[in-house]
Scaffold this motif. Structure first.
Motif, mmCIF file in Angstrom:
data_model
loop_
_atom_site.group_PDB
_atom_site.id
_atom_site.type_symbol
_atom_site.label_atom_id
_atom_site.label_comp_id
_atom_site.label_asym_id
_atom_site.label_seq_id
_atom_site.Cartn_x
_atom_site.Cartn_y
_atom_site.Cartn_z
ATOM 1 N N TYR A 72 -27.903 22.967 50.574
ATOM 2 C CA TYR A 72 -28.347 24.390 51.375
ATOM 3 C C TYR A 72 -27.196 24.366 51.619
ATOM 4 O O TYR A 72 -27.013 26.007 51.845
ATOM 5 C CB TYR A 72 -29.748 24.066 50.787
ATOM 6 C CG TYR A 72 -30.596 24.482 49.875
ATOM 7 C CD1 TYR A 72 -30.453 25.157 48.877
ATOM 8 C CD2 TYR A 72 -31.101 23.194 49.666
ATOM 9 C CE1 TYR A 72 -31.621 24.996 47.366
ATOM 10 C CE2 TYR A 72 -32.127 22.667 48.377
ATOM 11 C CZ TYR A 72 -32.038 24.020 47.273
ATOM 12 O OH TYR A 72 -33.327 23.524 46.370
ATOM 13 N N LEU A 246 -27.468 28.543 38.558
ATOM 14 C CA LEU A 246 -28.826 29.165 38.796
ATOM 15 C C LEU A 246 -28.678 30.105 39.845
ATOM 16 O O LEU A 246 -30.003 30.895 39.746
ATOM 17 C CB LEU A 246 -29.389 28.233 39.544
ATOM 18 C CG LEU A 246 -30.001 26.655 37.972
ATOM 19 C CD1 LEU A 246 -30.688 25.608 38.891
ATOM 20 C CD2 LEU A 246 -30.638 27.050 36.838
ATOM 21 N N THR A 247 -27.972 29.688 41.091
ATOM 22 C CA THR A 247 -27.534 30.880 42.462
ATOM 23 C C THR A 247 -27.194 32.258 41.132
ATOM 24 O O THR A 247 -27.848 33.417 41.863
ATOM 25 C CB THR A 247 -26.835 30.431 43.127
ATOM 26 O OG1 THR A 247 -27.635 28.927 43.722
ATOM 27 C CG2 THR A 247 -27.030 31.190 43.906
ATOM 28 N N ILE A 249 -27.456 33.130 38.421
ATOM 29 C CA ILE A 249 -28.169 34.279 38.214
ATOM 30 C C ILE A 249 -30.542 34.689 39.397
ATOM 31 O O ILE A 249 -30.855 35.711 39.155
ATOM 32 C CB ILE A 249 -29.722 33.051 36.590
ATOM 33 C CG1 ILE A 249 -28.703 32.755 36.097
ATOM 34 C CG2 ILE A 249 -30.881 33.343 36.362
ATOM 35 C CD1 ILE A 249 -28.913 31.592 34.730
ATOM 36 N N ILE A 250 -30.542 33.981 39.766
ATOM 37 C CA ILE A 250 -31.232 34.509 41.288
ATOM 38 C C ILE A 250 -30.582 35.775 41.322
ATOM 39 O O ILE A 250 -31.268 37.254 41.537
ATOM 40 C CB ILE A 250 -31.072 32.798 42.129
ATOM 41 C CG1 ILE A 250 -32.780 32.234 41.189
ATOM 42 C CG2 ILE A 250 -32.855 33.788 42.639
ATOM 43 C CD1 ILE A 250 -32.834 30.546 41.970
ATOM 44 N N ILE A 251 -29.867 35.735 42.172
ATOM 45 C CA ILE A 251 -29.194 37.185 42.268
ATOM 46 C C ILE A 251 -29.254 38.196 41.774
ATOM 47 O O ILE A 251 -29.128 38.880 42.241
ATOM 48 C CB ILE A 251 -27.344 36.805 43.701
ATOM 49 C CG1 ILE A 251 -27.949 35.399 44.461
ATOM 50 C CG2 ILE A 251 -27.125 37.406 44.417
ATOM 51 C CD1 ILE A 251 -26.740 35.270 45.038
ATOM 52 N N GLU A 252 -28.741 37.912 40.478
ATOM 53 C CA GLU A 252 -28.612 39.257 39.837
ATOM 54 C C GLU A 252 -30.030 39.780 38.751
ATOM 55 O O GLU A 252 -30.063 40.729 39.671
ATOM 56 C CB GLU A 252 -28.121 38.254 38.099
ATOM 57 C CG GLU A 252 -28.474 39.495 37.052
ATOM 58 C CD GLU A 252 -27.537 40.702 37.075
ATOM 59 O OE1 GLU A 252 -27.985 41.484 36.083
ATOM 60 O OE2 GLU A 252 -26.532 40.779 37.968
ATOM 61 N N PHE A 253 -31.035 38.983 38.708
ATOM 62 C CA PHE A 253 -32.512 39.513 38.868
ATOM 63 C C PHE A 253 -33.110 40.030 40.323
ATOM 64 O O PHE A 253 -33.805 41.074 40.292
ATOM 65 C CB PHE A 253 -32.951 38.156 37.838
ATOM 66 C CG PHE A 253 -32.660 38.310 36.946
ATOM 67 C CD1 PHE A 253 -33.304 39.087 35.697
ATOM 68 C CD2 PHE A 253 -31.651 37.339 36.486
ATOM 69 C CE1 PHE A 253 -33.105 39.253 34.085
ATOM 70 C CE2 PHE A 253 -32.141 36.896 35.169
ATOM 71 C CZ PHE A 253 -32.409 38.426 33.809
ATOM 72 N N GLY A 254 -32.680 39.015 41.369
ATOM 73 C CA GLY A 254 -33.853 39.017 42.431
ATOM 74 C C GLY A 254 -33.198 40.688 43.417
ATOM 75 O O GLY A 254 -33.614 40.736 43.749
ATOM 76 N N THR A 258 -32.753 44.181 40.739
ATOM 77 C CA THR A 258 -33.769 45.042 41.581
ATOM 78 C C THR A 258 -33.257 46.689 42.639
ATOM 79 O O THR A 258 -34.143 47.312 41.942
ATOM 80 C CB THR A 258 -34.715 44.115 42.840
ATOM 81 O OG1 THR A 258 -34.879 43.134 42.653
ATOM 82 C CG2 THR A 258 -36.101 45.026 43.443
#
Length: 268
Positions: A72, A246-247, A249-254, A258
């Motif tokens: 991380y 995965l990071t 995808i999280i940034i795209e949806f998060g 939003t």
């Protein structure tokens, strides 16, 4: 009769969606099966690791384990370089994009320059800035700015050009101030262009930062990929790639999805 036809159509669409999901899942499963069979036949884990080995390495990264400190920490360094470079590039590109879209001479002046910047590969920019700035975070940020800002400029300029002159005339007739025009006319009208530019810029920036880290920065995901490439071990490279996906995808949806939903009421 209309209600029956509507229900039948909705049912048909639902069945079609389920079939599409099933086929997508089947394609992924088939890919993993073929990959596993090839890995068993070749039997050289460093060259073609099995999906289980890559999954094991990915799980270790999710737990924060890597050969050089926490995974991380490396992810954080990559995202730090990306977001700083992206923010500067997006701001500069948006300002110049609006000017290019509204003033023809500025567009003629900057269009070719923007295309030249875009056509220069990320590796070349990385070497140029490594020589100028040395091995530092500013190199990765500079490469990101050099490649993202021109794309944002060209995309936003197309949106600014399509803004109807009648709307500007109407706002002037109501004695709207410059700030009111920007807040209530330009920004709402250009929001779709801003979001498309942000997505293009983010994905481009992620690739560019990785390239810059591969070339000559001693931290970040690109550095770790370069380390395992030198070790000639494909498994950890694929694991880091999946970790990055995965990071993303999280940034795209998060973040992006939003913000897009919250800005729906502001669109023109």
């Amino acid at each position: 009769l209309d209600d029956v036809e509507l229900k039948a159509k909705l049912l048909e669409e639902k069945v079609a969606r389920k079939k599409a999901y099933f086929l997508r899942i089947c394609s992924v499963v088939l890919f993993l099966v073929i990959w596993s069979i090839l890995a068993i036949i070749i039997n050289r884990p460093r060259i073609l690791p099995s999906p289980f080995l890559v999954g094991e390495k990915l799980f270790s990264l999710i737990l924060g384990k890597s050969v050089f400190g926490s995974s991380y920490v490396h992810l954080g360094m990559t995202l730090y370089r990306l977001f700083v470079g992206f923010a500067i590039a997006f701001f500069v590109g948006s300002i110049f994009g609006i000017l290019m879209g509204r003033v023809r001479r500025i567009y003629d002046l900057l269009e070719n320059v923007a295309w030249i910047f875009i056509c220069v590969p990320a590796v070349i920019w990385a070497f140029i800035l490594l020589i100028i700035l040395g091995i530092s975070d500013f190199t990765a940020m500079g490469v990101t700015i050099a490649l993202i800002a021109p794309k944002v400029m060209l995309n936003v300029s197309e949106g600014a050009k399509s803004l109807l002159y009648d709307l500007l005339e109407m706002s002037s007739s109501y004695r709207a101030t410059t700030w009111m025009k920007i807040r209530d006319l330009f920004i709402p009208f250009l929001l779709p262009y801003f979001f498309s530019s942000a997505r293009i810029g983010f994905t481009t920036g992620l690739q560019v930062v990785i390239v810059a880290e591969l070339v000559g920065i001693n931290s970040g995901i690109g550095y770790m990929i370069d380390y395992w490439w030198r070790e000639f071990f494909l498994g950890p490279i694929l694991a880091w790639a999946l970790f990055l996906i995965l990071t993303g995808i999280i940034i795209e949806f998060g973040i992006f999805r939003t913000l897009e939903k919250k800005s729906e009421s502001w669109k023109l």
